[in-house]
Design a protein around this motif. Sequence first.
Motif, PDB file in Angstrom:
ATOM      1  N   THR A 119       0.515  -1.233  -0.260  1.00  0.00           N
ATOM      2  CA  THR A 119       0.398   0.450   0.193  1.00  0.00           C
ATOM      3  C   THR A 119       0.943   1.241   0.014  1.00  0.00           C
ATOM      4  OG1 THR A 119      -1.778  -1.056   0.854  1.00  0.00           O
ATOM      5  CG2 THR A 119      -1.918   1.533   1.267  1.00  0.00           C
ATOM      6  N   VAL A 120       2.189   1.276   0.909  1.00  0.00           N
ATOM      7  CA  VAL A 120       2.842   2.225   0.421  1.00  0.00           C
ATOM      8  C   VAL A 120       3.500   3.322  -0.631  1.00  0.00           C
ATOM      9  CG1 VAL A 120       5.050   3.490   1.843  1.00  0.00           C
ATOM     10  CG2 VAL A 120       3.528   2.365   3.312  1.00  0.00           C
ATOM     11  N   LEU A 121       3.865   1.611  -1.241  1.00  0.00           N
ATOM     12  CA  LEU A 121       4.365   1.632  -2.546  1.00  0.00           C
ATOM     13  C   LEU A 121       3.286   2.210  -3.493  1.00  0.00           C
ATOM     14  CD1 LEU A 121       6.563  -1.296  -2.343  1.00  0.00           C
ATOM     15  CD2 LEU A 121       7.660   0.795  -2.268  1.00  0.00           C
ATOM     16  N   LEU A 122       2.212   2.035  -3.622  1.00  0.00           N
ATOM     17  CA  LEU A 122       1.312   1.905  -4.874  1.00  0.00           C
ATOM     18  C   LEU A 122       0.737   3.236  -4.489  1.00  0.00           C
ATOM     19  CD1 LEU A 122       0.074  -1.587  -4.698  1.00  0.00           C
ATOM     20  CD2 LEU A 122       1.785  -1.010  -6.810  1.00  0.00           C
ATOM     21  N   GLU A 123       0.200   3.603  -2.740  1.00  0.00           N
ATOM     22  CA  GLU A 123      -0.178   4.561  -2.887  1.00  0.00           C
ATOM     23  C   GLU A 123       0.624   6.388  -2.678  1.00  0.00           C
ATOM     24  OE1 GLU A 123      -3.313   3.589   0.282  1.00  0.00           O
ATOM     25  OE2 GLU A 123      -4.185   2.822  -1.428  1.00  0.00           O
ATOM     26  N   GLU A 124       1.823   6.028  -1.846  1.00  0.00           N
ATOM     27  CA  GLU A 124       2.427   7.262  -2.267  1.00  0.00           C
ATOM     28  C   GLU A 124       3.736   7.402  -2.546  1.00  0.00           C
ATOM     29  OE1 GLU A 124       3.385   8.026   2.684  1.00  0.00           O
ATOM     30  OE2 GLU A 124       1.483   6.369   3.275  1.00  0.00           O
ATOM     31  N   ALA A 125       4.344   5.727  -2.944  1.00  0.00           N
ATOM     32  CA  ALA A 125       5.751   6.232  -3.496  1.00  0.00           C
ATOM     33  C   ALA A 125       5.493   6.107  -5.089  1.00  0.00           C
ATOM     34  CB  ALA A 125       6.473   5.441  -3.237  1.00  0.00           C
ATOM     35  N   LEU A 126       4.433   5.328  -5.855  1.00  0.00           N
ATOM     36  CA  LEU A 126       4.193   5.397  -7.221  1.00  0.00           C
ATOM     37  C   LEU A 126       4.362   6.860  -7.413  1.00  0.00           C
ATOM     38  CD1 LEU A 126       4.554   3.851  -9.752  1.00  0.00           C
ATOM     39  CD2 LEU A 126       2.291   2.830  -8.521  1.00  0.00           C
ATOM     40  N   PRO A 127       2.757   7.460  -7.157  1.00  0.00           N
ATOM     41  CA  PRO A 127       1.941   8.786  -7.643  1.00  0.00           C
ATOM     42  C   PRO A 127       3.754  10.308  -7.615  1.00  0.00           C
ATOM     43  CG  PRO A 127       0.826   7.558  -6.341  1.00  0.00           C
ATOM     44  CD  PRO A 127       2.040   7.215  -5.567  1.00  0.00           C
ATOM     45  N   ARG A 128       3.726   9.710  -6.769  1.00  0.00           N
ATOM     46  CA  ARG A 128       5.388  10.838  -6.332  1.00  0.00           C
ATOM     47  C   ARG A 128       5.812  10.584  -7.863  1.00  0.00           C
ATOM     48  NH1 ARG A 128       7.186  14.570  -2.422  1.00  0.00           N
ATOM     49  NH2 ARG A 128       5.073  14.225  -1.417  1.00  0.00           N
ATOM     50  N   VAL A 129       7.098   9.743  -7.736  1.00  0.00           N
ATOM     51  CA  VAL A 129       7.460   8.689  -8.469  1.00  0.00           C
ATOM     52  C   VAL A 129       6.510   9.633  -9.801  1.00  0.00           C
ATOM     53  CG1 VAL A 129       9.195   7.369  -9.441  1.00  0.00           C
ATOM     54  CG2 VAL A 129       8.967   7.471  -7.352  1.00  0.00           C
ATOM     55  N   LEU A 130       5.789   8.957  -9.991  1.00  0.00           N
ATOM     56  CA  LEU A 130       4.719   9.069 -11.362  1.00  0.00           C
ATOM     57  C   LEU A 130       5.344  10.942 -11.769  1.00  0.00           C
ATOM     58  CD1 LEU A 130       1.926   7.032 -12.024  1.00  0.00           C
ATOM     59  CD2 LEU A 130       4.439   6.699 -13.062  1.00  0.00           C
ATOM     60  N   THR A 131       4.630  11.693 -10.469  1.00  0.00           N
ATOM     61  CA  THR A 131       4.856  13.346 -10.923  1.00  0.00           C
ATOM     62  C   THR A 131       5.967  13.961 -10.811  1.00  0.00           C
ATOM     63  OG1 THR A 131       3.031  13.290  -9.324  1.00  0.00           O
ATOM     64  CG2 THR A 131       3.624  14.767  -9.540  1.00  0.00           C
ATOM     65  N   ILE A 132       6.893  13.533 -10.095  1.00  0.00           N
ATOM     66  CA  ILE A 132       8.109  13.915 -10.369  1.00  0.00           C
ATOM     67  C   ILE A 132       9.127  13.483 -11.521  1.00  0.00           C
ATOM     68  CG2 ILE A 132      10.513  13.870  -9.604  1.00  0.00           C
ATOM     69  CD1 ILE A 132       8.681  15.648  -7.977  1.00  0.00           C
ATOM     70  N   THR A 133       8.511  12.090 -12.221  1.00  0.00           N
ATOM     71  CA  THR A 133       8.863  12.123 -13.484  1.00  0.00           C
ATOM     72  C   THR A 133       8.170  12.443 -15.533  1.00  0.00           C
ATOM     73  OG1 THR A 133       9.021   9.620 -12.842  1.00  0.00           O
ATOM     74  CG2 THR A 133       8.970  10.001 -15.536  1.00  0.00           C
TER      75      THR A 133
END
Length: 329
Positions: A6-20
Amino acid sequence: MQSLLTVLLEEALPRVLTITLLIGVGVGLANLAVEYGLVKLVARVGHYLTEPANLPPEVGTAVLTNAVSVTAGYGMLAEFREDGLLDDRATLIAVIINTFFGFIQHIFTYYGPVLIPILGLQVGLMYVGARAGISLGITFVGLLAGAVLLRDDDYDGSSIDPDTPEEDSQTNREKLQTAAENTADRLRSIVPRLAVVYSLVFVALEYSDQILAVFASVGLDDPNAVLEPIAGLLGLPGAAIPVILVSLVDPTTGAITVAPLIGDVLTPEETVITLLVGSLISLTIGTVKRSIPFQYGIWGASFGTKVIIVNVCLKAAFILVAIGVFFAV
Protein backbone atom coordinates in the motif's frame (compact mmCIF):
# COMPACT_ATOMS: atom_id res chain seq x y z
CA MET A 1 0.05 0.79 9.86
CA GLN A 2 -0.26 0.40 6.10
CA SER A 3 1.10 -2.63 4.33
CA LEU A 4 4.32 -2.38 2.38
CA LEU A 5 2.47 -2.76 -0.93
CA THR A 6 0.00 0.00 0.00
CA VAL A 7 2.83 2.39 0.85
CA LEU A 8 4.52 1.72 -2.47
CA LEU A 9 1.37 2.01 -4.60
CA GLU A 10 -0.42 4.88 -2.84
CA GLU A 11 2.49 7.06 -1.71
CA ALA A 12 5.71 6.28 -3.55
CA LEU A 13 4.26 5.55 -7.01
CA PRO A 14 2.21 8.78 -7.40
CA ARG A 15 5.22 10.87 -6.32
CA VAL A 16 7.52 9.06 -8.75
CA LEU A 17 5.04 9.50 -11.62
CA THR A 18 4.58 13.21 -10.85
CA ILE A 19 8.30 13.92 -10.63
CA THR A 20 8.95 11.86 -13.76
CA LEU A 21 6.36 13.90 -15.67
CA LEU A 22 7.88 17.20 -14.52
CA ILE A 23 11.42 16.07 -15.28
CA GLY A 24 10.28 14.88 -18.69
CA VAL A 25 8.79 18.31 -19.37
CA GLY A 26 11.99 20.05 -18.27
CA VAL A 27 14.34 17.82 -20.23
CA GLY A 28 12.01 17.87 -23.22
CA LEU A 29 11.93 21.67 -23.21
CA ALA A 30 15.71 21.75 -23.00
CA ASN A 31 16.03 19.45 -26.00
CA LEU A 32 13.46 21.37 -28.01
CA ALA A 33 15.21 24.62 -27.12
CA VAL A 34 18.45 23.17 -28.47
CA GLU A 35 16.89 21.77 -31.64
CA TYR A 36 15.09 25.01 -32.51
CA GLY A 37 17.80 27.39 -31.34
CA LEU A 38 15.54 28.87 -28.64
CA VAL A 39 18.28 28.49 -26.05
CA LYS A 40 20.17 31.37 -27.64
CA LEU A 41 17.09 33.61 -27.63
CA VAL A 42 16.17 33.04 -23.98
CA ALA A 43 19.83 33.16 -22.99
CA ARG A 44 19.98 36.80 -24.02
CA VAL A 45 18.00 37.60 -20.87
CA GLY A 46 19.79 35.00 -18.75
CA HIS A 47 23.10 36.41 -19.95
CA TYR A 48 22.89 39.08 -17.24
CA LEU A 49 22.71 36.30 -14.65
CA THR A 50 25.33 33.98 -16.04
CA GLU A 51 27.98 36.44 -17.21
CA PRO A 52 29.06 37.53 -13.68
CA ALA A 53 29.43 33.85 -12.72
CA ASN A 54 31.39 32.98 -15.89
CA LEU A 55 28.72 30.48 -16.93
CA PRO A 56 27.64 30.03 -20.56
CA PRO A 57 24.58 32.07 -21.59
CA GLU A 58 22.58 28.90 -22.24
CA VAL A 59 22.49 28.19 -18.49
CA GLY A 60 20.42 31.35 -18.07
CA THR A 61 17.55 29.47 -19.70
CA ALA A 62 17.54 26.85 -16.94
CA VAL A 63 17.93 29.50 -14.23
CA LEU A 64 14.93 31.49 -15.47
CA THR A 65 12.90 28.30 -15.89
CA ASN A 66 13.13 27.77 -12.11
CA ALA A 67 10.78 30.71 -11.64
CA VAL A 68 8.10 28.58 -13.33
CA SER A 69 9.14 25.04 -12.38
CA VAL A 70 12.09 24.06 -10.21
CA THR A 71 11.88 20.49 -11.46
CA ALA A 72 11.97 21.61 -15.09
CA GLY A 73 14.88 23.95 -14.37
CA TYR A 74 16.86 21.16 -12.74
CA GLY A 75 16.01 18.88 -15.63
CA MET A 76 17.47 21.38 -18.08
CA LEU A 77 20.65 21.72 -16.01
CA ALA A 78 20.96 17.95 -15.90
CA GLU A 79 20.67 17.84 -19.67
CA PHE A 80 23.37 20.50 -20.09
CA ARG A 81 25.67 18.57 -17.74
CA GLU A 82 24.96 15.32 -19.55
CA ASP A 83 25.82 16.93 -22.90
CA GLY A 84 29.12 18.31 -21.60
CA LEU A 85 28.23 21.99 -21.50
CA LEU A 86 28.91 22.06 -17.73
CA ASP A 87 31.32 20.16 -15.53
CA ASP A 88 30.50 19.30 -11.91
CA ARG A 89 31.87 22.54 -10.47
CA ALA A 90 29.93 24.74 -12.90
CA THR A 91 26.76 22.69 -12.36
CA LEU A 92 26.99 23.13 -8.59
CA ILE A 93 27.38 26.88 -9.02
CA ALA A 94 24.41 26.98 -11.40
CA VAL A 95 22.33 25.05 -8.84
CA ILE A 96 23.23 27.60 -6.16
CA ILE A 97 22.29 30.50 -8.45
CA ASN A 98 18.94 28.80 -9.09
CA THR A 99 17.88 29.24 -5.46
CA PHE A 100 16.26 32.67 -5.59
CA PHE A 101 14.46 31.95 -8.86
CA GLY A 102 13.01 28.78 -7.39
CA PHE A 103 11.81 30.89 -4.46
CA ILE A 104 9.98 33.25 -6.83
CA GLN A 105 7.71 30.40 -7.88
CA HIS A 106 6.78 29.69 -4.25
CA ILE A 107 5.75 33.30 -3.69
CA PHE A 108 2.83 32.81 -6.10
CA THR A 109 2.02 29.20 -5.21
CA TYR A 110 2.48 29.13 -1.42
CA TYR A 111 3.69 32.21 0.43
CA GLY A 112 1.25 34.69 -1.13
CA PRO A 113 -1.99 32.68 -1.24
CA VAL A 114 -1.40 30.48 1.83
CA LEU A 115 1.14 31.69 4.39
CA ILE A 116 0.53 35.46 4.43
CA PRO A 117 -3.25 35.09 5.01
CA ILE A 118 -2.52 32.71 7.91
CA LEU A 119 0.11 34.87 9.61
CA GLY A 120 -1.40 38.25 8.81
CA LEU A 121 0.03 40.93 6.58
CA GLN A 122 2.75 42.26 8.92
CA VAL A 123 4.20 38.97 10.16
CA GLY A 124 3.58 37.29 6.81
CA LEU A 125 5.56 39.91 4.92
CA MET A 126 8.31 39.82 7.54
CA TYR A 127 8.65 36.05 7.23
CA VAL A 128 8.43 36.00 3.44
CA GLY A 129 10.97 38.82 3.33
CA ALA A 130 13.29 36.78 5.53
CA ARG A 131 12.93 33.75 3.25
CA ALA A 132 13.50 35.94 0.19
CA GLY A 133 16.65 37.37 1.78
CA ILE A 134 17.90 33.86 2.54
CA SER A 135 17.33 32.72 -1.05
CA LEU A 136 18.82 35.87 -2.52
CA GLY A 137 21.88 35.56 -0.29
CA ILE A 138 22.46 32.01 -1.49
CA THR A 139 22.13 33.12 -5.12
CA PHE A 140 24.72 35.86 -4.56
CA VAL A 141 27.07 33.24 -3.10
CA GLY A 142 26.67 31.30 -6.36
CA LEU A 143 27.43 34.37 -8.45
CA LEU A 144 30.50 35.14 -6.33
CA ALA A 145 31.68 31.52 -6.48
CA GLY A 146 31.39 31.53 -10.26
CA ALA A 147 33.29 34.81 -10.54
CA VAL A 148 36.12 33.42 -8.39
CA LEU A 149 36.24 29.73 -9.34
CA LEU A 150 35.25 29.64 -13.02
CA ARG A 151 36.74 31.04 -16.19
CA ASP A 152 34.33 32.05 -18.93
CA ASP A 153 36.39 30.40 -21.65
CA ASP A 154 36.09 26.97 -19.99
CA TYR A 155 32.45 26.43 -21.00
CA ASP A 156 31.56 26.52 -24.66
CA GLY A 157 27.87 26.56 -25.53
CA SER A 158 28.57 24.83 -28.84
CA SER A 159 29.16 21.61 -26.88
CA ILE A 160 25.45 21.26 -26.12
CA ASP A 161 24.85 19.33 -29.27
CA PRO A 162 27.98 19.24 -31.43
CA ASP A 163 26.63 16.63 -33.82
CA THR A 164 23.40 18.45 -34.65
CA PRO A 165 23.26 19.53 -38.32
CA GLU A 166 22.66 23.13 -39.26
CA GLU A 167 19.20 24.32 -38.30
CA ASP A 168 17.89 24.69 -41.85
CA SER A 169 18.97 21.15 -42.79
CA GLN A 170 16.46 19.51 -40.44
CA THR A 171 12.72 19.30 -40.81
CA ASN A 172 10.39 19.99 -37.90
CA ARG A 173 9.62 16.29 -37.68
CA GLU A 174 13.32 15.42 -37.41
CA LYS A 175 13.86 18.03 -34.70
CA LEU A 176 10.90 16.76 -32.68
CA GLN A 177 12.05 13.17 -33.11
CA THR A 178 15.59 14.01 -31.99
CA ALA A 179 14.31 15.91 -28.95
CA ALA A 180 11.96 13.04 -28.03
CA GLU A 181 14.71 10.43 -28.34
CA ASN A 182 17.12 12.46 -26.19
CA THR A 183 14.41 13.01 -23.59
CA ALA A 184 13.53 9.31 -23.48
CA ASP A 185 17.18 8.38 -23.04
CA ARG A 186 17.50 10.80 -20.15
CA LEU A 187 14.35 9.53 -18.44
CA ARG A 188 15.53 5.93 -18.74
CA SER A 189 18.56 6.85 -16.64
CA ILE A 190 16.57 8.86 -14.06
CA VAL A 191 13.30 7.01 -13.42
CA PRO A 192 14.78 3.77 -11.98
CA ARG A 193 16.74 5.79 -9.40
CA LEU A 194 13.64 7.81 -8.55
CA ALA A 195 11.57 4.68 -8.02
CA VAL A 196 14.13 2.97 -5.77
CA VAL A 197 14.96 5.97 -3.59
CA TYR A 198 11.37 7.20 -3.15
CA SER A 199 10.26 3.68 -2.24
CA LEU A 200 12.93 3.41 0.43
CA VAL A 201 12.10 6.83 1.87
CA PHE A 202 8.34 6.27 2.12
CA VAL A 203 8.82 2.83 3.63
CA ALA A 204 11.15 4.35 6.23
CA LEU A 205 8.60 7.09 7.00
CA GLU A 206 5.85 4.50 7.42
CA TYR A 207 7.93 2.68 10.01
CA SER A 208 9.01 5.90 11.73
CA ASP A 209 7.38 4.84 15.02
CA GLN A 210 9.82 1.98 15.33
CA ILE A 211 12.68 4.34 14.51
CA LEU A 212 11.51 6.79 17.19
CA ALA A 213 11.29 3.91 19.64
CA VAL A 214 14.97 3.27 19.05
CA PHE A 215 15.75 6.90 19.91
CA ALA A 216 13.56 6.65 23.00
CA SER A 217 15.55 3.62 24.15
CA VAL A 218 18.64 5.83 24.38
CA GLY A 219 16.87 8.64 26.22
CA LEU A 220 15.78 10.86 23.32
CA ASP A 221 12.05 10.37 23.78
CA ASP A 222 11.31 13.97 24.81
CA PRO A 223 11.91 16.50 21.98
CA ASN A 224 11.16 19.37 24.37
CA ALA A 225 14.34 18.58 26.27
CA VAL A 226 16.31 19.27 23.09
CA LEU A 227 14.44 22.42 22.05
CA GLU A 228 14.12 24.16 25.42
CA PRO A 229 17.80 25.25 25.54
CA ILE A 230 17.53 26.60 21.98
CA ALA A 231 14.39 28.58 22.79
CA GLY A 232 15.99 29.88 25.98
CA LEU A 233 19.12 30.97 24.15
CA LEU A 234 17.03 33.03 21.74
CA GLY A 235 14.82 34.43 24.48
CA LEU A 236 11.70 32.72 23.16
CA PRO A 237 8.86 31.84 25.56
CA GLY A 238 7.90 28.22 26.17
CA ALA A 239 4.91 28.62 23.85
CA ALA A 240 7.30 28.70 20.90
CA ILE A 241 8.43 25.09 21.47
CA PRO A 242 5.19 23.37 20.31
CA VAL A 243 5.20 25.59 17.21
CA ILE A 244 8.76 24.52 16.39
CA LEU A 245 7.83 20.86 16.89
CA VAL A 246 4.80 21.14 14.60
CA SER A 247 6.86 23.00 11.99
CA LEU A 248 9.23 20.03 11.82
CA VAL A 249 6.45 17.96 10.30
CA ASP A 250 4.47 20.58 8.36
CA PRO A 251 5.39 24.29 7.95
CA THR A 252 1.79 25.26 7.15
CA THR A 253 0.49 23.65 10.33
CA GLY A 254 3.26 25.42 12.21
CA ALA A 255 2.03 28.75 10.84
CA ILE A 256 -1.55 27.90 11.80
CA THR A 257 -0.38 26.98 15.31
CA VAL A 258 1.59 30.20 15.83
CA ALA A 259 -1.00 32.59 14.36
CA PRO A 260 -3.20 32.85 17.51
CA LEU A 261 -0.10 33.59 19.60
CA ILE A 262 0.96 36.65 17.63
CA GLY A 263 0.67 39.83 19.65
CA ASP A 264 -0.40 38.30 22.99
CA VAL A 265 2.29 35.66 23.52
CA LEU A 266 4.83 36.26 20.75
CA THR A 267 5.94 39.52 19.20
CA PRO A 268 6.13 39.65 15.39
CA GLU A 269 9.92 39.29 15.60
CA GLU A 270 9.66 36.31 17.97
CA THR A 271 7.12 34.72 15.63
CA VAL A 272 9.47 34.97 12.68
CA ILE A 273 12.38 33.63 14.75
CA THR A 274 10.22 30.70 15.89
CA LEU A 275 9.29 29.79 12.33
CA LEU A 276 12.90 30.16 11.17
CA VAL A 277 14.14 27.88 13.98
CA GLY A 278 11.51 25.34 12.95
CA SER A 279 12.64 25.52 9.32
CA LEU A 280 16.29 25.17 10.38
CA ILE A 281 15.67 22.04 12.43
CA SER A 282 13.32 20.60 9.80
CA LEU A 283 16.09 20.70 7.18
CA THR A 284 16.94 17.13 8.17
CA ILE A 285 13.41 15.86 7.62
CA GLY A 286 13.06 17.81 4.38
CA THR A 287 16.36 16.42 3.13
CA VAL A 288 15.32 12.83 3.78
CA LYS A 289 11.76 13.20 2.50
CA ARG A 290 12.30 15.42 -0.55
CA SER A 291 15.88 16.38 -1.36
CA ILE A 292 17.51 12.96 -1.35
CA PRO A 293 14.94 11.28 -3.63
CA PHE A 294 14.77 14.26 -5.97
CA GLN A 295 18.50 15.02 -6.22
CA TYR A 296 19.52 11.36 -6.46
CA GLY A 297 16.95 10.88 -9.19
CA ILE A 298 18.27 13.86 -11.15
CA TRP A 299 22.02 13.48 -10.68
CA GLY A 300 22.71 10.02 -9.25
CA ALA A 301 24.03 9.27 -5.77
CA SER A 302 27.55 10.68 -6.12
CA PHE A 303 26.86 14.12 -7.55
CA GLY A 304 23.44 14.28 -5.92
CA THR A 305 25.10 13.99 -2.51
CA LYS A 306 27.32 16.98 -3.33
CA VAL A 307 24.29 19.04 -4.37
CA ILE A 308 22.43 18.14 -1.17
CA ILE A 309 25.39 18.97 1.08
CA VAL A 310 25.94 22.34 -0.58
CA ASN A 311 22.23 23.23 -0.50
CA VAL A 312 21.71 22.20 3.12
CA CYS A 313 24.85 23.94 4.37
CA LEU A 314 24.03 27.20 2.58
CA LYS A 315 20.40 27.15 3.73
CA ALA A 316 21.41 26.45 7.32
CA ALA A 317 24.03 29.20 7.27
CA PHE A 318 21.69 31.86 5.91
CA ILE A 319 18.79 30.83 8.15
CA LEU A 320 21.15 31.32 11.10
CA VAL A 321 22.08 34.74 9.73
CA ALA A 322 18.38 35.66 9.42
CA ILE A 323 17.70 34.46 12.96
CA GLY A 324 20.62 36.55 14.17
CA VAL A 325 19.27 39.64 12.41
CA PHE A 326 15.81 39.31 13.99
CA PHE A 327 17.34 38.44 17.35
CA ALA A 328 19.40 41.62 17.25
CA VAL A 329 16.42 43.82 16.33
